[in-house]
Design an enzyme around this catalytic site. Structure first.
Site, PDB file in Angstrom:
ATOM      1  N   LYS A 157      -4.869  -5.374   7.917  1.00 46.75           N
ATOM      2  CA  LYS A 157      -5.506  -5.206   6.609  1.00 46.75           C
ATOM      3  C   LYS A 157      -5.963  -3.751   6.501  1.00 46.75           C
ATOM      4  O   LYS A 157      -6.901  -3.333   7.175  1.00 46.75           O
ATOM      5  CB  LYS A 157      -6.690  -6.149   6.470  1.00 46.75           C
ATOM      6  CG  LYS A 157      -7.331  -6.088   5.110  1.00 46.75           C
ATOM      7  CD  LYS A 157      -8.312  -7.227   4.929  1.00 46.75           C
ATOM      8  CE  LYS A 157      -8.846  -7.274   3.523  1.00 46.75           C
ATOM      9  NZ  LYS A 157      -9.696  -6.124   3.195  1.00 46.75           N
ATOM     10  N   ASP A 161       6.905  17.079   6.183  1.00 45.91           N
ATOM     11  CA  ASP A 161       5.907  16.855   5.139  1.00 45.91           C
ATOM     12  C   ASP A 161       5.039  18.092   4.957  1.00 45.91           C
ATOM     13  O   ASP A 161       4.691  18.474   3.849  1.00 45.91           O
ATOM     14  CB  ASP A 161       5.005  15.673   5.510  1.00 45.91           C
ATOM     15  CG  ASP A 161       5.650  14.351   5.137  1.00 45.91           C
ATOM     16  OD1 ASP A 161       6.848  14.378   4.782  1.00 45.91           O
ATOM     17  OD2 ASP A 161       4.966  13.317   5.216  1.00 45.91           O
ATOM     18  N   TYR A 205       6.805  20.721   3.046  1.00 48.42           N
ATOM     19  CA  TYR A 205       6.886  20.326   1.638  1.00 48.42           C
ATOM     20  C   TYR A 205       5.532  20.573   0.953  1.00 48.42           C
ATOM     21  O   TYR A 205       5.446  21.143  -0.126  1.00 48.42           O
ATOM     22  CB  TYR A 205       7.286  18.847   1.545  1.00 48.42           C
ATOM     23  CG  TYR A 205       7.317  18.302   0.133  1.00 48.42           C
ATOM     24  CD1 TYR A 205       8.453  18.436  -0.659  1.00 48.42           C
ATOM     25  CD2 TYR A 205       6.216  17.645  -0.417  1.00 48.42           C
ATOM     26  CE1 TYR A 205       8.493  17.936  -1.957  1.00 48.42           C
ATOM     27  CE2 TYR A 205       6.238  17.148  -1.707  1.00 48.42           C
ATOM     28  CZ  TYR A 205       7.383  17.287  -2.472  1.00 48.42           C
ATOM     29  OH  TYR A 205       7.403  16.796  -3.758  1.00 48.42           O
ATOM     30  N   GLU A 230      -1.001  -0.930  -0.557  1.00 48.76           N
ATOM     31  CA  GLU A 230      -2.242  -0.191  -0.368  1.00 48.76           C
ATOM     32  C   GLU A 230      -1.973   1.308  -0.347  1.00 48.76           C
ATOM     33  O   GLU A 230      -1.088   1.772   0.359  1.00 48.76           O
ATOM     34  CB  GLU A 230      -2.830  -0.637   0.982  1.00 48.76           C
ATOM     35  CG  GLU A 230      -4.306  -0.570   1.088  1.00 48.76           C
ATOM     36  CD  GLU A 230      -5.040  -1.641   0.284  1.00 48.76           C
ATOM     37  OE1 GLU A 230      -4.400  -2.475  -0.398  1.00 48.76           O
ATOM     38  OE2 GLU A 230      -6.278  -1.605   0.331  1.00 48.76           O
TER      39      GLU A 230
HETATM   40  S1  IVH Z   1      -2.495  -9.404   0.593  1.00 52.85           S
HETATM   41  C1  IVH Z   1      -2.771 -12.314  -1.554  1.00 52.85           C
HETATM   42  N1  IVH Z   1      -2.163  -7.839   2.672  1.00 52.85           N
HETATM   43  O1  IVH Z   1      -7.147  -6.218   0.834  1.00 52.85           O
HETATM   44  C2  IVH Z   1      -2.968 -11.088  -2.213  1.00 52.85           C
HETATM   45  N2  IVH Z   1      -3.892  -7.311   1.149  1.00 52.85           N
HETATM   46  O2  IVH Z   1      -9.450  -7.946   0.384  1.00 52.85           O
HETATM   47  C3  IVH Z   1      -3.898 -10.158  -1.548  1.00 52.85           C
HETATM   48  N3  IVH Z   1      -5.152  -5.310   1.699  1.00 52.85           N
HETATM   49  O3  IVH Z   1      -6.768  -6.488  -2.640  1.00 52.85           O
HETATM   50  C4  IVH Z   1      -3.256  -9.025  -0.931  1.00 52.85           C
HETATM   51  N4  IVH Z   1      -4.030  -4.783   3.524  1.00 52.85           N
HETATM   52  O4  IVH Z   1      -5.899  -4.342  -1.496  1.00 52.85           O
HETATM   53  C5  IVH Z   1      -2.882  -8.086   1.561  1.00 52.85           C
HETATM   54  N5  IVH Z   1      -1.725  -6.544   4.527  1.00 52.85           N
HETATM   55  C6  IVH Z   1      -2.438  -6.779   3.441  1.00 52.85           C
HETATM   56  C7  IVH Z   1      -3.498  -5.934   3.035  1.00 52.85           C
HETATM   57  C8  IVH Z   1      -4.210  -6.252   1.876  1.00 52.85           C
HETATM   58  C9  IVH Z   1      -5.018  -4.430   2.704  1.00 52.85           C
HETATM   59  C10 IVH Z   1      -6.166  -5.238   0.640  1.00 52.85           C
HETATM   60  C11 IVH Z   1      -5.625  -5.481  -0.751  1.00 52.85           C
HETATM   61  C12 IVH Z   1      -6.417  -6.637  -1.295  1.00 52.85           C
HETATM   62  C13 IVH Z   1      -7.636  -6.610  -0.423  1.00 52.85           C
HETATM   63  C14 IVH Z   1      -8.268  -7.986  -0.348  1.00 52.85           C
END
Ligand code: IVH
Length: 677
Positions: A118, A34, A37, A176
């Site tokens: 998350k 990377d 690149y 994301e």
């Molecule tokens: S699920 C059900 N999965 O968190 C639909 N979201 O607070 C929602 N996010 O808008 C998305 N990691 O941008 C999901 N493993 C993950 C996630 C994730 C980050 C973000 C996403 C969402 C926000 C909601």
């Protein structure tokens, strides 16, 4: 002469970049790292910057995507992009499961969950048509986002073509975009941009009118879902995500399936322990029901699905010294003591200030200048002092006391006997209050105007370019003045104006929240907005002398929760002409709207419906939900105005009453036909 040789170097670079792009995107077999690149891209960019006339349509960075002209234009997501409700404890997670079990009724025995970290980044929707990426868009308000295709196509994690011979006809892949912590630190070291955390750095890098800038930023991508699609036969979230992986879409290496809450909790603990060694910021675990049929039936409430939840981690902490205790005047006039710290890295973010909340708190926690203290930081929340770890010396000064006059505007300080907070009385005079309100207005939780943060608001305020909310929407007319400011130029001006334009369509509830009226937070603003049938009604309210009680009393009586303090505060705010006028200005400059519920036109639209007895095919909660989605109003007691009674097993007195009143009675199989619409 010079240009000729540069042109040859450039052509050679383009060839090399295209060669490596092909290996990376199409053959999944890169020959270089990377970093190597990135080096090629940097060399390319340098030559183009020094010799802009050499830029041609053969730009390898733009060629792989849509054109810059469509950047940031509006995009309606084919299916809604949802957000997540939070669980702060295992009890919250158990409650989440209880609701699901209740909803699914007898089908609840084999619930499996998928857990993923998350990631703290930006949500994006990728539209692949016959395997080719045709559009990438931001989440926006979940219904409409902005096109960012040409910028997204510079992200190497995101394939231009799916690696499969049989791609789905069309698919929305969601995930994301983020920046690794180490890349964020490197970027801050080498660029003029001082981003406050990796998320802001990712957001700033994505919101660029010039895709070559985005290309030079180390953005990453991990998928975490997909849009609705009725034409495919996947039954499991995990299976579908595993196919994504085969197609070249990165998915979380931590994705794991569980069949009970205790194991989910164990996994939460394990990842929490590993959190600081992960390359990117995460703030919790997301649990999702694996069965896609169940997901569909569960649907969503407000903006969040019933089938998923974010189980947050506790905040991160660190120990440092308090060098000084200052006071700060907030947007509501609150005088808050602030600890100026020896800067310390907490979970990848450099922290130099922490709030001490109020003067009582200082006494209670016995905090003084020079003390060594424990600081906590959680996401976007202002870091705060938890406790003293070590005092400077035995002989300590007395605790700081609130000032008599506002340190910013000299107005009198009001001490409310019911409150621990002391306030500056100069609402319209105090620079700190005005600037604070404008900062809140554009902040992430309010209008979320990218690239308009503390630094820019301070500058624009001092330059008298922005003195009230509506001035923000007039900045487009101030091009010369802004471009003349230090650090500003045509490109940054255009980026800013595009970001502002993108936020001109504002939901009424969001606007009410953004005004920063005391006691009118997220929930109350939504409640008030929903009590107005249309924005026209709200506009009429603004132009009238009415107060909220006389205007919306009846609607609010039917909702619970809007307390007397909130009503009083709202009325006080709109009792001031200056405030009413300013909100009218915003109505003129922006497009204020009330989000309408997505209702399906059906044979029960607008009808009052009541359920009685036990339904065998779905729970009462699901039936209510389906009926509401089909446009009906579900009532709990029966009278002449009721249109339909759905009678399940063991129906009692309500069924008799319906017959007496001549209300249409449906049995479960009639209801099943309607609910399958
Ligand atoms: S699920 C059900 N999965 O968190 C639909 N979201 O607070 C929602 N996010 O808008 C998305 N990691 O941008 C999901 N493993 C993950 C996630 C994730 C980050 C973000 C996403 C969402 C926000 C909601």
């Amino acid at each position: 002469m010079i240009n000729k040789s540069k042109k040859a170097i450039l052509d050679n670079l383009i060839k090399q970049i295209e060669y490596h792009n092909n290996l990376y995107y199409n053959n999944d077999n890169p020959e270089i790292s990377d970093a190597e690149y990135d080096n090629l891209i940097l060399k390319y960019k340098k030559i183009i910057n020094e010799n802009p006339d050499l830029k041609t349509l053969n730009d390898p960075l733009n060629k792989i995507g849509g054109t810059a002209s469509e950047l940031f234009s509006k995009f309606s997501h084919p299916s809604r992009m949802l957000s997540l409700d939070n669980a702060m404890s295992i009890e919250d997670v158990r409650n989440f499961e209880k609701k699901i079990i209740n909803f699914l009724g007898k089908d609840n025995k084999s619930i499996e969950y998928v857990a993923e970290p998350k990631i703290d980044g930006l949500s994006v929707n990728l539209i692949y048509l016959k395997g080719s990426l045709i559009t990438a868009a931001t989440r926006g308000n979940g219904i409409t986002g902005e096109v960012i295709t040409s910028n997204v196509l510079t992200i190497r994690d995101i394939p231009q073509k799916l690696k499969t011979k049989k791609p789905p006809n069309n698919i929305e892949i969601r995930g994301e975009i983020f920046m690794n912590k180490s890349d964020f630190i490197k970027l801050n070291k080498k660029s003029d941009n001082q981003f406050s955390n990796p998320r802001n750095a990712a957001a700033g890098s994505l919101r660029q009118l010039d895709s070559t800038i985005t290309a030079s930023r180390p953005l990453r991508f991990i998928a975490h879902g997909f849009g609705e699609n009725n034409n495919e036969n996947y039954t499991s979230y995990e299976k579908k995500m595993n196919d994504f992986k085969l197609w070249g879409i990165p998915i979380s290496p931590y994705l794991k399936k569980f069949d009970n809450i205790n194991d989910l909790n164990g996994y939460h603990e394990k990842i929490d322990n590993e959190r600081s060694s992960l390359p990117y910021d995460i703030d919790g675990m997301v649990y999702k029901i694996d069965n896609l049929q169940f997901q569909k039936r569960l649907g969503f409430v407000g903006k969040a699905p019933r089938w998923a939840i974010a189980h947050k981690f506790a905040a991160e902490t660190a120990i440092t010294n308090i060098n000084k205790i200052d006071v700060q005047v907030g947007r509501t006039g609150s005088i808050t003591p602030v600890a100026r710290l020896s800067p310390i890295n907490i979970g990848g973010v450099l922290v130099s200030n922490a709030t001490l909340h109020n003067f009582e708190e200082i006494e209670k926690k016995d905090i003084r200048e020079g003390d060594k203290v424990l600081i906590e930081r959680a996401g976007d929340v202002i870091p705060h002092v938890i406790k003293v770890i070590e005092t400077k010396s035995k002989k300590r000064s007395s605790a700081p006391k609130p000032p008599k006059l506002c340190p910013v505007c000299d107005s009198k300080i009001i001490i409310d006997p019911d409150e621990v907070v002391v306030r500056c009385s100069g609402t319209f005079k105090c620079d700190a209050q005005i600037v604070g309100r404008i900062k809140h207005f554009v902040s992430r939780s309010a209008l979320d105007i990218e690239g308009l943060g503390e630094k820019q608001i301070n500058l624009f305020y001092n330059e008298k370019l922005v003195r009230k909310y509506s001035d923000i929407f007039r900045l487009a007319d101030k091009k010369q003045q802004i471009c003349d400011l230090e650090g500003w130029g045509e490109l940054s001006f255009n980026n800013l104006i595009t970001a502002i334009q993108a936020k001109k369509k504002i939901e009424l509830s969001k606007l009410l929240y953004a005004l920063g009226i005391r006691f009118i937070g997220d929930k109350n603003s939504r409640m008030i907005a929903s009590a107005f049938k249309s924005t026209k009604d709200f506009d009429a309210f603004l132009k009238s002398n009415k107060n909220i009680q006389s205007e919306i009393d009846i609607s609010l009586k039917n909702t619970d929760g809007l307390g007397p303090k909130a009503v009083l505060s709202f009325n006080e705010y709109f009792g001031v002409n200056k405030n009413r006028e300013e909100v009218q200005n915003l109505f003129e400059q922006c497009e204020i709207f009330i989000e309408e519920k997505e209702l399906i036109d059906s044979e029960i639209s607008g009808k009052k419906i009541i359920f009685t007895g036990t339904l065998t095919s779905m729970s009462r909660a699901e039936a209510k939900n389906v009926a509401e989605r089909l446009g009906a109003k579900v009532v709990s007691s029966i009278n002449k105005s009721t249109d339909i009674l759905v009678s399940g097993e063991k129906s009692g007195s309500k069924l008799n009453k319906a017959k007496e009143l001549g209300v249409t009675v449906l049995n479960e199989s009639d209801w099943k036909k309607i609910s399958k619409l």
